[in-house]
Design an enzyme around this catalytic site. Structure first.
Site, PDB file in Angstrom:
ATOM      1  N   THR A 135       1.053  -0.676  -0.050  1.00  0.00           N
ATOM      2  CA  THR A 135      -0.124   0.178   0.305  1.00  0.00           C
ATOM      3  C   THR A 135       1.150   1.715  -0.537  1.00  0.00           C
ATOM      4  OG1 THR A 135      -1.840   0.836   0.936  1.00  0.00           O
ATOM      5  CG2 THR A 135      -0.026  -0.092   2.568  1.00  0.00           C
ATOM      6  N   ASP A 136       0.032   2.786   0.013  1.00  0.00           N
ATOM      7  CA  ASP A 136       0.605   3.228  -0.176  1.00  0.00           C
ATOM      8  C   ASP A 136       0.862   4.222   1.047  1.00  0.00           C
ATOM      9  OD1 ASP A 136      -2.103   4.609  -0.017  1.00  0.00           O
ATOM     10  OD2 ASP A 136      -1.469   5.880  -1.518  1.00  0.00           O
ATOM     11  N   GLU A 137       0.580   3.398   2.194  1.00  0.00           N
ATOM     12  CA  GLU A 137       0.138   3.819   3.330  1.00  0.00           C
ATOM     13  C   GLU A 137       1.538   3.736   3.707  1.00  0.00           C
ATOM     14  OE1 GLU A 137      -3.578   3.861   5.629  1.00  0.00           O
ATOM     15  OE2 GLU A 137      -4.294   3.775   4.066  1.00  0.00           O
ATOM     16  N   TYR A 178      -1.398  -0.393  11.370  1.00  0.00           N
ATOM     17  CA  TYR A 178      -1.878  -1.500   9.991  1.00  0.00           C
ATOM     18  C   TYR A 178      -0.664  -1.165   9.264  1.00  0.00           C
ATOM     19  CZ  TYR A 178      -3.309  -1.703   4.692  1.00  0.00           C
ATOM     20  OH  TYR A 178      -3.241  -1.898   3.577  1.00  0.00           O
ATOM     21  N   LYS A 182       2.484  -3.420   7.640  1.00  0.00           N
ATOM     22  CA  LYS A 182       2.728  -4.059   5.620  1.00  0.00           C
ATOM     23  C   LYS A 182       4.173  -3.750   5.656  1.00  0.00           C
ATOM     24  CE  LYS A 182       0.097  -4.657   3.005  1.00  0.00           C
ATOM     25  NZ  LYS A 182      -0.270  -6.034   1.980  1.00  0.00           N
TER      26      LYS A 182
END
Ligand code: NAD
Ligand code: DAU
Length: 372
Positions: A135-137, A178, A182
């Site tokens: 993810t970009d997060e 989260y 990741k």
């Protein structure tokens, strides 16, 4: 060419689109969908392909190493597309352990099973691929340097809400449990390439929207709430910016990268499509009201500002130029078209929604929002 591919998390939102694409497009492949069926996994997402001869579903927890290794051996797996994860930021704030367990240890378990099985074969890693969906997060948050939005922005010289983008070179800086989990999983995947020579690829994608998304995420939750005239809980001032991509475009990027991407590379996936939460919510209200034949803006009063998400990242914006230049990928849908399709899908599939919004989910939703 025949291939046996595990897709983990194939009963979830993005995973179900990837499974559908691969099962329909590659009749010569055997697709093995490995999913624990957590609250987010739903076999109803795949009912149109369940009887296809090149598809097998295995209910399993990716953390269960022995079972995962048996699956590799039994189906002679030569490719992995790894999507299984705990994926909702708000849940990670309440229960970080589950996120570390599934996202970090679960990823390690799949990596180790792939390593042991592939290294036991005469050809070892030749012709194999381990593709990890991230993810970009993991990149953290960008600044909102143009709070009013710049309609004349040049895509590559800056976005409408800020000059900076996340590129493949951006330093990892996760803020939520989260995204921290990741990030940990991404590091393990790269470590398996660097240490053992496993042919890995990692992609980092922006926010997805479209059919079959679990209705705890902004877009399906709000479409359903507008439809039933329930409050729309906007965190903080609604000024946070997200970069939205239609889920089928993500699935098509995954297909391209799985087949043509370079081993050990990272690719960012996004559609240069930034929106402030408050503006996207207004688009959703207008679209639902129009389709349901309600007076224009009839449901604007459902907007309810609530306590902000802890550690709420201000802005995400992906630069996917590398993917465009090297592999020729671009999103196929304009946002207006994607949102129209998405709203219509949820309104036309109320039974799918009703099956989810009952029982345990209802209790969860109450507990998440009662103290806001
Ligand atoms: P989702 O929550 O809809 O689906 C996750 C799936 O994984 C579910 O089917 C669930 O049952 C399964 N799963 C969870 N824990 C498992 C375990 N221990 N063993 C086996 N299966 C398990 O998630 P999503 O939104 O489809 O996201 C899929 C992947 O894409 C995730 O890795 C996520 O980090 C990543 N991603 C999501 C987005 C997005 O906008 N949704 C954007 C970029 C990246
Ligand atoms: O950027 C990719 C990520 O996008 C994925 O890695 C995650 O798995 C996915 O869940 C998504 O994360 P977000 O936190 O951005 O998505 P979510 O739909 O939860 O929230 C989108 C924005 O809307 C965010 O700024 C928080 C806000 N929001 C969300 C909900 C559910 C609200 O204001 N109210 C809400 O009720």
């Amino acid at each position: 060419m025949k291939r046996n591919i595990i897709i983990t998390g194939g009963a979830g939102f993005i995973g179900s689109h990837v499974v559908r694409l691969f099962v329909n497009k590659y009749s010569e492949y055997h697709i093995v969908n490995v999913d624990k069926l957590t609250y987010a996994g739903n076999l109803a997402n795949l009912k149109d392909i369940v009887d296809k001869p090149n598809y097998t579903f295995v209910k399993a927890d990716i953390c269960d190493f022995d079972i995962i290794l048996d699956i590799f051996k039994k189906y002679q797996i030569d490719g992995v597309i790894h999507l299984a994860a705990e994926s909702h930021v708000d849940r990670s704030i309440k229960d970080p352990f589950t996120f570390a367990k599934t996202n970090v240890m679960g990823t390690l378990s799949i990596l180790q099973a792939a390593k042991i099985y592939w290294e036991s074969l005469p050809e070892k890693y030749e012709g194999k691929r381990f593709y990890h969906i991230s993810t970009d997060e993991v990149y953290g948050a960008l600044k909102l340097t143009k709070p009013l939005g710049d309609p004349n922005c040049n895509k590559c010289g800056g976005g409408p809400f800020g000059e900076e983008f996340f590129t493949e070179e951006t330093r990892y800086s996760p803020h939520s449990p989260y995204s921290a989990a990741k990030a940990g999983s991404d590091h393990f995947v790269r470590a398996f390439h660097d240490t053992y020579g496993m042919p890995t690829i990692v992609t980092n994608c922006s926010n997805n929207y479209g059919p079959y998304q679990f209705p705890e995420k902004l877009i399906p939750l709000f479409i359903n709430n507008i439809c039933h005239r329930k409050p729309l809980p906007i965190y903080g001032k609604g000024e946070n910016v997200r970069d939205w991509l239609y889920v089928v475009d993500h699935a098509q990027a995954i297909d391209l990268i799985f087949h043509k991407g370079k081993v050990a590379e990272t690719y960012n996936i996004g559609g240069f499509n930034e929106w402030k939460n408050i503006d996207i919510i207004k688009v959703l209200i207008k679209t639902v009201d129009r389709i349901l034949g309600r007076p224009e803006d009839a449901d604007m009063d459902l907007i309810t500002f609530v306590t902000d998400r802890a550690g709420h990242d201000m802005r995400y914006a992906i630069d996917s130029t590398k993917l465009k230049n090297e592999l020729g990928w671009e999103p196929s849908l304009q946002f207006e078209e994607g949102i129209e399709k998405t709203v219509r899908w949820y309104l036309d599939n109320q039974a799918w929604m009703d099956n989810i919004i009952s029982g345990e989910y209802e209790k969860y939703y109450e507990s998440m929002y009662s103290n806001r």
